[in-house]
Design a protein around this motif. Sequence first.
Motif, PDB file in Angstrom:
ATOM      1  N   PRO A 137       3.108 -23.511  18.921  1.00 19.76           N
ATOM      2  CA  PRO A 137       4.457 -23.952  19.286  1.00 19.76           C
ATOM      3  C   PRO A 137       4.521 -24.428  20.729  1.00 19.76           C
ATOM      4  O   PRO A 137       3.684 -24.083  21.559  1.00 19.76           O
ATOM      5  CB  PRO A 137       5.299 -22.684  19.086  1.00 19.76           C
ATOM      6  N   LEU A 138       5.555 -25.214  21.036  1.00 24.50           N
ATOM      7  CA  LEU A 138       5.771 -25.668  22.403  1.00 24.50           C
ATOM      8  C   LEU A 138       6.240 -24.510  23.273  1.00 24.50           C
ATOM      9  O   LEU A 138       7.052 -23.685  22.846  1.00 24.50           O
ATOM     10  CB  LEU A 138       6.827 -26.776  22.434  1.00 24.50           C
ATOM     11  N   VAL A 139       5.726 -24.440  24.508  1.00 25.13           N
ATOM     12  CA  VAL A 139       6.235 -23.468  25.469  1.00 25.13           C
ATOM     13  C   VAL A 139       6.941 -24.162  26.628  1.00 25.13           C
ATOM     14  O   VAL A 139       7.677 -23.526  27.380  1.00 25.13           O
ATOM     15  CB  VAL A 139       5.115 -22.558  26.018  1.00 25.13           C
ATOM     16  N   ALA A 140       6.726 -25.453  26.778  1.00 23.99           N
ATOM     17  CA  ALA A 140       7.383 -26.193  27.856  1.00 23.99           C
ATOM     18  C   ALA A 140       7.466 -27.669  27.491  1.00 23.99           C
ATOM     19  O   ALA A 140       6.609 -28.190  26.783  1.00 23.99           O
ATOM     20  CB  ALA A 140       6.638 -26.021  29.176  1.00 23.99           C
ATOM     21  N   GLU A 141       8.506 -28.308  28.007  1.00 27.66           N
ATOM     22  CA  GLU A 141       8.701 -29.731  27.736  1.00 27.66           C
ATOM     23  C   GLU A 141       9.423 -30.368  28.912  1.00 27.66           C
ATOM     24  O   GLU A 141      10.385 -29.817  29.448  1.00 27.66           O
ATOM     25  CB  GLU A 141       9.517 -29.906  26.461  1.00 27.66           C
ATOM     26  N   ILE A 142       8.931 -31.519  29.323  1.00 22.54           N
ATOM     27  CA  ILE A 142       9.551 -32.292  30.400  1.00 22.54           C
ATOM     28  C   ILE A 142      10.000 -33.623  29.811  1.00 22.54           C
ATOM     29  O   ILE A 142       9.247 -34.294  29.111  1.00 22.54           O
ATOM     30  CB  ILE A 142       8.551 -32.538  31.545  1.00 22.54           C
ATOM     31  N   LYS A 177       1.822 -26.922  24.871  1.00 18.79           N
ATOM     32  CA  LYS A 177       1.835 -25.985  23.761  1.00 18.79           C
ATOM     33  C   LYS A 177       1.244 -24.634  24.171  1.00 18.79           C
ATOM     34  O   LYS A 177       0.487 -24.544  25.138  1.00 18.79           O
ATOM     35  CB  LYS A 177       1.055 -26.562  22.575  1.00 18.79           C
ATOM     36  N   GLN A 178       1.627 -23.623  23.441  1.00 19.78           N
ATOM     37  CA  GLN A 178       1.098 -22.288  23.707  1.00 19.78           C
ATOM     38  C   GLN A 178      -0.423 -22.301  23.619  1.00 19.78           C
ATOM     39  O   GLN A 178      -1.004 -22.862  22.693  1.00 19.78           O
ATOM     40  CB  GLN A 178       1.671 -21.296  22.692  1.00 19.78           C
ATOM     41  N   GLY A 179      -1.063 -21.691  24.609  1.00 21.94           N
ATOM     42  CA  GLY A 179      -2.520 -21.626  24.610  1.00 21.94           C
ATOM     43  C   GLY A 179      -3.214 -22.883  25.080  1.00 21.94           C
ATOM     44  O   GLY A 179      -4.440 -22.954  25.058  1.00 21.94           O
TER      45      GLY A 179
END
Length: 262
Positions: free
Chosen positions: A19-24, A49-51
């Motif tokens: 899953p996504l953990v951050a997005e700009i 994404k995570q990892g």
Amino acid sequence: MSTHASQQQIKASSPNDQPLVAEISNLSKVYTQGNLKVLALNDVSLQLKQGEFLAIMGPSGSGKSTLLHCWATLDRPTQGLIKLAGYDITRLSDYQLTILRRYQIGFVFQSFNLLPTLSAQANILLPLMVKAQKTLSKDQKAWFDELVNHLALADRLNHLPHQLSGGQQQRVAIARALMTRPQIIFADEPSGNLDTKTGANVLDFLGQANQKYNQAIVMVTHSVKAASYAQRVIFLKDGAIFSQIIKPTTAQIARQLDVLEK
């Protein structure tokens, strides 16, 4: 673990199904210097994404440090959206950002940023001290023990920073960044002040943390060798994303940097 083995294992653990953990989205940053306006970031959009282990590269003045600082909540963008750990950080107050940093973000800096009057152990536990926590839970104690053993710091815990080598200080900084189990580690030239061998060891440790603990890592670096540890490299030019390489080799990174310099 050898450098070559770690890099191969890091790249083998693809985060594509994570899953996504951050997005700009459409991020811009303008600095004002007197009557002069400097566009440091120009409509940058990307996802993490995570990892995932992401490296950011580019010539001096390309905007890579500005991007890292905005993404890590250390600076505010002029416009655009930054989602981190499910929050739109561009809408959070300074107090809310402090809480977010405390629980969701870890930082590793080129200059280590250890408190000189605290032991290695106290520096590692500093994020918990900031939360006014006086004792470790059983789970936290087990996590602390795992970190210091994994980072080969068990026999250095009572030493002050000036009694540690550069590599040991950076490993303490990595343990501190991981102590609260944040979703994302932001690293700014983490091997920049270290000799080649020690820098490689520190990058190995970051790579192992990424692989073993599934930590997302965003690293700004000018080093081709350091960037080759990442699963993806983003190249910036004039504040915008110029290109990216998935599962990069040192040769691919070097060629892309040559293109950027022309």
